[in-house]
Design a protein around this motif. Sequence first.
Motif, mmCIF file in Angstrom:
data_model
loop_
_atom_site.group_PDB
_atom_site.id
_atom_site.type_symbol
_atom_site.label_atom_id
_atom_site.label_comp_id
_atom_site.label_asym_id
_atom_site.label_seq_id
_atom_site.Cartn_x
_atom_site.Cartn_y
_atom_site.Cartn_z
ATOM 1 N N LYS A 88 28.503 27.911 -39.208
ATOM 2 C CA LYS A 88 27.568 28.195 -38.114
ATOM 3 C C LYS A 88 28.300 28.802 -36.919
ATOM 4 O O LYS A 88 27.812 29.740 -36.298
ATOM 5 N N ILE A 89 29.464 28.263 -36.606
ATOM 6 C CA ILE A 89 30.256 28.782 -35.489
ATOM 7 C C ILE A 89 30.686 30.214 -35.780
ATOM 8 O O ILE A 89 30.552 31.101 -34.935
ATOM 9 N N ARG A 90 31.188 30.452 -36.991
ATOM 10 C CA ARG A 90 31.613 31.799 -37.384
ATOM 11 C C ARG A 90 30.444 32.774 -37.286
ATOM 12 O O ARG A 90 30.564 33.848 -36.698
ATOM 13 N N SER A 91 29.296 32.389 -37.793
ATOM 14 C CA SER A 91 28.118 33.254 -37.739
ATOM 15 C C SER A 91 27.691 33.536 -36.306
ATOM 16 O O SER A 91 27.324 34.665 -35.967
ATOM 17 N N ARG A 92 27.748 32.525 -35.464
ATOM 18 C CA ARG A 92 27.364 32.687 -34.059
ATOM 19 C C ARG A 92 28.306 33.663 -33.358
ATOM 20 O O ARG A 92 27.875 34.549 -32.625
ATOM 21 N N ARG B 114 34.863 38.160 -40.807
ATOM 22 C CA ARG B 114 33.622 38.461 -41.535
ATOM 23 C C ARG B 114 33.750 38.129 -43.014
ATOM 24 O O ARG B 114 32.801 37.683 -43.640
ATOM 25 N N ARG B 115 34.902 38.364 -43.578
ATOM 26 C CA ARG B 115 35.126 38.106 -45.012
ATOM 27 C C ARG B 115 35.611 36.685 -45.279
ATOM 28 O O ARG B 115 35.967 36.346 -46.395
ATOM 29 N N ASP B 116 35.626 35.870 -44.208
ATOM 30 C CA ASP B 116 36.042 34.471 -44.303
ATOM 31 C C ASP B 116 37.471 34.337 -44.828
ATOM 32 O O ASP B 116 37.813 33.399 -45.538
ATOM 33 N N ARG B 117 38.306 35.292 -44.441
ATOM 34 C CA ARG B 117 39.729 35.258 -44.812
ATOM 35 C C ARG B 117 40.575 34.586 -43.746
ATOM 36 O O ARG B 117 41.737 34.279 -43.976
ATOM 37 N N SER B 118 39.990 34.432 -42.563
ATOM 38 C CA SER B 118 40.705 33.830 -41.444
ATOM 39 C C SER B 118 39.721 33.077 -40.564
ATOM 40 O O SER B 118 38.575 33.492 -40.407
#
Length: 94
Positions: free
Chosen positions: A8-12, A42-46
């Motif tokens: 949720k934090i990443r998306s926000r 965006r690619r959830d690599r970091s």
Amino acid sequence: MSVQNAEKIRSRILSLIDSEFESDAAFERAMGLSEKTVNNWRRDRSASYMKMIPELAEKFGVNVTELLDTPLSGDASELSNEEQRGETAEENPT
């Protein structure tokens, strides 16, 4: 913090970048980040954005609580014991 909360934090954060900046590169320049940093988010690599929460909140003109979407005081189900007591890692070293 649960994986769901982290997502949720990443998306926000990514949503704020999309709404406030013309491109990921423009955001990276404004924040002094290396090229492809946001692409990695965006690619959830970091998850390096987690270390930047205060700076990101300031850049987007929101407080940290809004950025993290911390549960209301009546809903402590997602908070750690220290967070429920209002302590931080610096106040309560382990």
